[in-house]
Design a protein around this motif. Sequence first.
Motif, PDB file in Angstrom:
ATOM      1  N   ALA A   1       6.428  -0.797  13.477  1.00  0.00           N
ATOM      2  CA  ALA A   1       6.779   0.615  13.337  1.00  0.00           C
ATOM      3  C   ALA A   1       6.873   1.016  11.868  1.00  0.00           C
ATOM      4  N   ASP A   2       7.410   0.134  11.038  1.00  0.00           N
ATOM      5  CA  ASP A   2       7.512   0.428   9.605  1.00  0.00           C
ATOM      6  C   ASP A   2       6.127   0.586   8.983  1.00  0.00           C
ATOM      7  N   LEU A   3       5.208  -0.317   9.359  1.00  0.00           N
ATOM      8  CA  LEU A   3       3.851  -0.228   8.827  1.00  0.00           C
ATOM      9  C   LEU A   3       3.162   1.043   9.313  1.00  0.00           C
ATOM     10  N   ALA A   4       3.357   1.369  10.587  1.00  0.00           N
ATOM     11  CA  ALA A   4       2.716   2.568  11.136  1.00  0.00           C
ATOM     12  C   ALA A   4       3.232   3.836  10.474  1.00  0.00           C
ATOM     13  N   ALA A   5       4.473   3.805  10.007  1.00  0.00           N
ATOM     14  CA  ALA A   5       5.076   4.997   9.399  1.00  0.00           C
ATOM     15  C   ALA A   5       4.646   5.195   7.949  1.00  0.00           C
ATOM     16  N   LEU A   6       3.976   4.207   7.358  1.00  0.00           N
ATOM     17  CA  LEU A   6       3.556   4.329   5.967  1.00  0.00           C
ATOM     18  C   LEU A   6       2.473   5.383   5.823  1.00  0.00           C
ATOM     19  N   ASP A   7       2.579   6.187   4.793  1.00  0.00           N
ATOM     20  CA  ASP A   7       1.536   7.154   4.460  1.00  0.00           C
ATOM     21  C   ASP A   7       0.617   6.500   3.441  1.00  0.00           C
ATOM     22  N   THR A   8      -0.552   6.036   3.902  1.00  0.00           N
ATOM     23  CA  THR A   8      -1.448   5.251   3.045  1.00  0.00           C
ATOM     24  C   THR A   8      -2.548   6.097   2.414  1.00  0.00           C
ATOM     25  N   ARG A   9      -2.451   7.436   2.565  1.00  0.00           N
ATOM     26  CA  ARG A   9      -3.521   8.273   2.013  1.00  0.00           C
ATOM     27  C   ARG A   9      -3.600   8.194   0.504  1.00  0.00           C
ATOM     28  N   GLY A  10      -2.484   7.908  -0.159  1.00  0.00           N
ATOM     29  CA  GLY A  10      -2.513   7.796  -1.615  1.00  0.00           C
ATOM     30  C   GLY A  10      -2.387   6.370  -2.108  1.00  0.00           C
ATOM     31  N   THR A  11      -2.475   5.416  -1.210  1.00  0.00           N
ATOM     32  CA  THR A  11      -2.314   4.012  -1.579  1.00  0.00           C
ATOM     33  C   THR A  11      -3.542   3.518  -2.330  1.00  0.00           C
ATOM     34  N   GLY A  12      -3.311   2.652  -3.315  1.00  0.00           N
ATOM     35  CA  GLY A  12      -4.406   2.090  -4.093  1.00  0.00           C
ATOM     36  C   GLY A  12      -5.276   1.162  -3.265  1.00  0.00           C
ATOM     37  N   ILE A  13      -6.504   0.937  -3.765  1.00  0.00           N
ATOM     38  CA  ILE A  13      -7.473   0.118  -3.035  1.00  0.00           C
ATOM     39  C   ILE A  13      -6.954  -1.296  -2.807  1.00  0.00           C
ATOM     40  N   GLU A  14      -6.325  -1.885  -3.827  1.00  0.00           N
ATOM     41  CA  GLU A  14      -5.855  -3.264  -3.688  1.00  0.00           C
ATOM     42  C   GLU A  14      -4.806  -3.383  -2.584  1.00  0.00           C
TER      43      GLU A  14
ATOM     44  N   LEU B   1      -4.446  -1.326  -0.028  1.00  0.00           N
ATOM     45  CA  LEU B   1      -5.095  -1.081   1.267  1.00  0.00           C
ATOM     46  C   LEU B   1      -5.799  -2.332   1.767  1.00  0.00           C
ATOM     47  N   LEU B   2      -6.531  -2.991   0.867  1.00  0.00           N
ATOM     48  CA  LEU B   2      -7.232  -4.213   1.274  1.00  0.00           C
ATOM     49  C   LEU B   2      -6.243  -5.309   1.650  1.00  0.00           C
ATOM     50  N   ALA B   3      -5.105  -5.349   0.949  1.00  0.00           N
ATOM     51  CA  ALA B   3      -4.076  -6.333   1.286  1.00  0.00           C
ATOM     52  C   ALA B   3      -3.543  -6.088   2.700  1.00  0.00           C
ATOM     53  N   LEU B   4      -3.359  -4.805   3.042  1.00  0.00           N
ATOM     54  CA  LEU B   4      -2.919  -4.478   4.399  1.00  0.00           C
ATOM     55  C   LEU B   4      -3.954  -4.895   5.436  1.00  0.00           C
ATOM     56  N   VAL B   5      -5.232  -4.673   5.134  1.00  0.00           N
ATOM     57  CA  VAL B   5      -6.293  -5.073   6.060  1.00  0.00           C
ATOM     58  C   VAL B   5      -6.273  -6.583   6.275  1.00  0.00           C
ATOM     59  N   ILE B   6      -6.149  -7.331   5.193  1.00  0.00           N
ATOM     60  CA  ILE B   6      -6.140  -8.791   5.288  1.00  0.00           C
ATOM     61  C   ILE B   6      -4.895  -9.279   6.023  1.00  0.00           C
ATOM     62  N   ASP B   7      -3.754  -8.726   5.663  1.00  0.00           N
ATOM     63  CA  ASP B   7      -2.509  -9.163   6.302  1.00  0.00           C
ATOM     64  C   ASP B   7      -2.488  -8.838   7.795  1.00  0.00           C
TER      65      ASP B   7
END
Length: 487
Positions: free
Chosen positions: A13-26, A28-34
């Motif tokens: 739920a915490d991850l889903a609540a994150l607003d990633t529209r302004g998140t840096g590429i690194e 974002l990719l870390a989230l994809v990998i994790d």
Amino acid sequence: MTAARAALAGAIADLAALDTRGTGIEDLLALVIDSEHATRTLTGLGQTWLHRSVNAGAFTDTGLTCADALSGLLHIDLPDARTRLRRSMLLTDQTTLTGDPLPARMPGTAAALRDGDISLTHVTVIDKFLRELSPAVDTETRERAEQQLADLARGITPATLRQAATRLAGWIDADGALTDPADRRRRRSFRISGPDRHGMHTVVIVCDAEGAATLELVCETLGKPGVTLDSNGHGDTEHDGETGDNGDGDTRDAAEAAAAAAAAAAERVRDPRTAAQRDYDAVFTAITRTLARRDLGTTHRGLPISLILTTTVADLAARAGLALTAGGTALPIADLLTLAGNHPDDLDTWLCITDLHHRPLHLGRSRRTASTDQRLALFATDHGCTFPGCTTPATRTQVHHVTDWADGGTTDIEYLTYACDRHHRQIHTGPLGWATTTAPPGHRWAGRTLWHPPALADPTREGRVNHHFHPGDLLRDPDPGPIPDGT
């Protein structure tokens, strides 16, 4: 256990609540990998949890097979449920009858999946490799090969792993698992999948040399340019260069034969079809000729061995929606009209146009078995097995009395329904038995067959219907309103 599950749900739920529209590429990719790593790890752990649930008897009292129960629990297809159960046995530690521990059959693969280093596609590659090894490969060699592939899988793609597995199999199993014709025939298969969004189906055939030679002969003869070609570019039953009796016992003269051969040659030149299209028309023509000759008999499970199509009055009038064959194939209304009016080789076609509110044909107690007309009417309304979630089409079912014949049931259309062999056996009065009734007037699914689960699985024994063959009911009525009490 409760705290761990709550923590997992909270983290998601915490991850889903994150607003990633302004998140840096690194990041974002870390989230994809994790997230991929976490998904793989949870999948690996889930194999253990599923297997231990089965061993603990989680599905014993449902009256269903483990695969059926799991399919309903997780809302997944039955083949997927079977695959998950089989995979859980391969990737989970076992115990002997005396309680002694046994390692998983694929321990290296199981560890790599739990570590989040490999995907289920890697697991499938290694599983297929082990299954295809011949019995001549000893247990120790199998175990070393499984561990080696599992270690390799941690750092390569499934495609590369597949190549490595093929090379490894050639080294340790030079003679192969297929040692005689009987072994090869056991691998034969024929599968139809689809349709895709264009209404096209995919057929996959795995055949031995005899099957390949037979198909080759069909394609070489009926698949030649100009053969099985009508004015629309579709297959028909014409033969090129054909000679024969002219009606009085004399053969054609040389001039007629030459003219026929020239016409056939010109037709071959004009053939617009590709080689693959000609081969398809050749196989299709061979099959329809076999059906037209009635080599397979006249009936199957009480239905004519013919092309049987059904649609509703509303869809036919609107020329929209999909029709259905007795084998479960959906096709556009336009195709239905074409098939019903002009099928090749004079193959009989039955067209059932029905309204679910009108179901005639009453035989009472004068006859126990359903008539052909009743079976056709059932096909037009039920389409297949009525057990909730079952996908078995009409051609693989039997007619069931909703009220058993022995209990005074009648052979009237409103009290008959389709049930496949597997689910028909589950209807009995024992503690794990299912029961059937017909939904009464005022019920959301009035007239449909209700299946009532065993009290052990559902104390209320609330009736359930099968929506697999009637998805339009749900799509056309997304808000059906309140359901009458007790239904």
